[in-house]
Enzyme design. Structure first.
Site, PDB file in Angstrom:
ATOM      1  N   HIS A 138     -19.546  27.054  11.966  1.00 15.71           N
ATOM      2  CA  HIS A 138     -18.168  26.741  12.402  1.00 15.71           C
ATOM      3  C   HIS A 138     -17.186  26.735  11.230  1.00 15.71           C
ATOM      4  O   HIS A 138     -16.161  26.056  11.290  1.00 15.71           O
ATOM      5  CB  HIS A 138     -18.100  25.378  13.117  1.00 15.71           C
ATOM      6  CG  HIS A 138     -19.176  25.168  14.134  1.00 15.71           C
ATOM      7  ND1 HIS A 138     -19.010  25.461  15.469  1.00 15.71           N
ATOM      8  CD2 HIS A 138     -20.453  24.730  14.006  1.00 15.71           C
ATOM      9  CE1 HIS A 138     -20.124  25.198  16.127  1.00 15.71           C
ATOM     10  NE2 HIS A 138     -21.029  24.749  15.257  1.00 15.71           N
ATOM     11  N   SER A 259       1.274  44.108  -4.712  1.00 15.17           N
ATOM     12  CA  SER A 259       2.353  43.982  -3.743  1.00 15.17           C
ATOM     13  C   SER A 259       3.594  44.645  -4.316  1.00 15.17           C
ATOM     14  O   SER A 259       3.774  44.692  -5.533  1.00 15.17           O
ATOM     15  CB  SER A 259       2.613  42.493  -3.482  1.00 15.17           C
ATOM     16  OG  SER A 259       3.962  42.275  -3.131  1.00 15.17           O
ATOM     17  N   GLU A 272      -9.940  44.225   3.889  1.00 15.56           N
ATOM     18  CA  GLU A 272      -9.116  44.107   5.098  1.00 15.56           C
ATOM     19  C   GLU A 272      -9.156  45.396   5.916  1.00 15.56           C
ATOM     20  O   GLU A 272      -9.152  45.377   7.148  1.00 15.56           O
ATOM     21  CB  GLU A 272      -7.674  43.786   4.719  1.00 15.56           C
ATOM     22  CG  GLU A 272      -7.511  42.399   4.141  1.00 15.56           C
ATOM     23  CD  GLU A 272      -6.134  42.214   3.514  1.00 15.56           C
ATOM     24  OE1 GLU A 272      -5.309  41.526   4.111  1.00 15.56           O
ATOM     25  OE2 GLU A 272      -5.891  42.780   2.437  1.00 15.56           O
TER      26      GLU A 272
END
Ligand code: ARG
Length: 441
Positions: A138, A259, A272
């Site tokens: 979890h 970025s 990703e």
């Protein structure tokens, strides 16, 4: 209309397989005297010259599909005799043949790439064999375990993936050529001969099934989707672990990107994108199943739409496996950070309950007592974990607690002792690594 029905823009990938299949077909036609040997010789020479030019980068003029494009080019090169090639054949069995040859190759390439990823996992596991990390359920602290054990879990997932790509070979290895449009042919063809030439173990048994069947593509695309699902779970962990909140690993610079506005950023874009691209492979599986589910037998033109999902799933899975390989071998483990986390979050609560159980208390009762200790410590909202609790206080919960409890409250000792087969314990992990090594070396 021509543009609408054309598959040439994507099925041109099948060209080498189409030519290989046509050569085997024409050789068989000549051996059975269905066409004269000298015509077959000219056709084969023509096909080989097309293959050679295409390998050098020559493009064929566009046509409805790759099968027509190659036949038209053949006739341009050798004249009318080229038109004999399609005797006792249909594009319906031809396209299944091309697809089976393509998928067979693709599956082998994926298997080889999975093996490379597994080797990277093994070497990173061995380099970090003593690094402890908190294990989760979890996404909450559970029990301590060895980092090597955690990443080897991906090695075993990939082992099952590899087995799926190998197992599908059995069903891929049936020669479809000779099913013709769907009913077979009255020409005295020899399917065993083309099967042998194209390295199939046998010929398919039912010509209607043969031209209608795309199960092997569904299987490939499913195995790809599941492999990508596994890689996606790994990618998710990479994203999480490399965040500053976790700080468990850092990625080599070549697997991150910056970025356009925030100068400090090194984002885990490759991970990703594994996660992002996996969704396309799941979509491809859905597309194929729904493409097939309402099709009457035998061939229907809908089936032409089987190719983009097949090609895309293959490309995505192969390149994502390569990125995963680089990630497994390039990630830098921050052992100190992981071990620091092992001292938080009551990671040894199970051990404390086991301690009481070993002293004779029923496990369920021990569970309740330790649950109460943890609850009380949490309510005090201090930074105290179990190892900091004084013996007197422990005794107030149960007289079974003795001084010998403290050595048990070491994450290292706790993880090392879990030597049940397949467990994270030092000895069990040694055995696991030995077994995994046998598979990948
Ligand atoms: N381009 C077609 C496909 O990929 C080849 C088979 C065409 N067959 C036909 N009966 N129109 O499915």
């Amino acid at each position: 209309m021509q543009d609408y029905i054309s598959s040439f823009s994507f099925d041109k990938r099948l060209a080498p397989y189409d030519i290989e299949g046509s050569i085997a077909h024409v050789q068989m036609l000549a051996s059975k005297k269905i066409i004269p040997s000298k015509d077959a010789g000219k056709i084969i020479k023509g096909l080989k010259s097309i293959a050679k030019d295409m390998a050098k980068g020559k493009k064929l003029p566009a046509a409805e599909d790759i099968h027509f494009a190659i036949e038209a080019e053949l006739v341009r090169r050798i004249g009318e005799v080229g038109k004999k090639m399609h005797t006792a054949r249909s594009r319906n069995d031809q396209v299944v043949l091309d697809l089976k040859l393509y998928t067979r190759d693709a599956a082998q390439k994926i298997v080889a790439k999975i093996l490379e990823v597994q080797k990277a996992i093994l070497s990173t596991a061995m380099k970090n064999q003593n690094v402890l990390m908190p294990g989760y359920t979890h996404l909450q602290h559970g029990q301590p375990l060895f980092f090597a054990h955690h990443i080897l879990a991906y090695g075993w997932m990939l082992e099952r993936d590899k087995a799926r790509f190998l197992d599908m070979q059995k069903r891929l290895n049936e020669n479809p050529l000779g099913a013709c449009a769907f009913a077979g042919t009255a020409f005295p063809i020899d399917r065993a001969k083309t099967a042998k030439a194209l390295k199939f173990s046998k010929s398919t048994e039912n010509s209607v099934d043969t031209v209608s069947d795309r199960d092997f593509i569904v299987e490939f695309v499913f195995a790809s989707a599941l492999t990508m699902t596994h890689l996606s779970r790994f990618a998710e962990e990479i994203v999480t672990w490399s965040s500053s909140e976790f700080g468990f690993i850092s990625l080599p610079e070549n697997l991150t990107s910056g970025s356009s506005i925030m100068p400090q950023k090194r984002n885990p874009d490759t991970a990703e994108l594994i996660r992002g691209k996996s969704s396309k492979t799941i979509g491809n599986l859905t597309q194929l199943l729904s493409l097939i589910k309402n099709l009457p037998l035998s061939y229907n033109r809908d089936l032409q739409e089987d190719k983009p999902p097949l090609f895309e799933s293959y490309d995505t899975t192969l390149t994502s496996l390569e990125i995963a390989r680089q990630t497994f071998s390039g990630l830098k483990v921050n052992a100190a950070r992981m071990e620091e986390e092992c001292r938080k979050g009551f990671l040894l609560a199970t051990e404390l309950a086991d301690y009481l159980a070993r002293k004779g208390m029923a496990f369920r009762a021990a569970h309740a007592i330790v649950g109460k200790i943890v609850k009380d410590l949490r309510a005090e909202s201090g930074s105290e974990d179990l190892e900091d609790v004084a013996l007197d206080r422990l005794k107030s919960y149960s007289p079974l607690f003795k001084d010998d409890v403290y050595p048990h409250l070491s994450p290292q000792r706790n993880a090392s002792a879990k030597n049940s087969y397949g467990g994270t314990g030092t000895k069990a992990l040694d055995i696991q690594i030995r077994n995994f090594k046998k598979l990948v070396q």
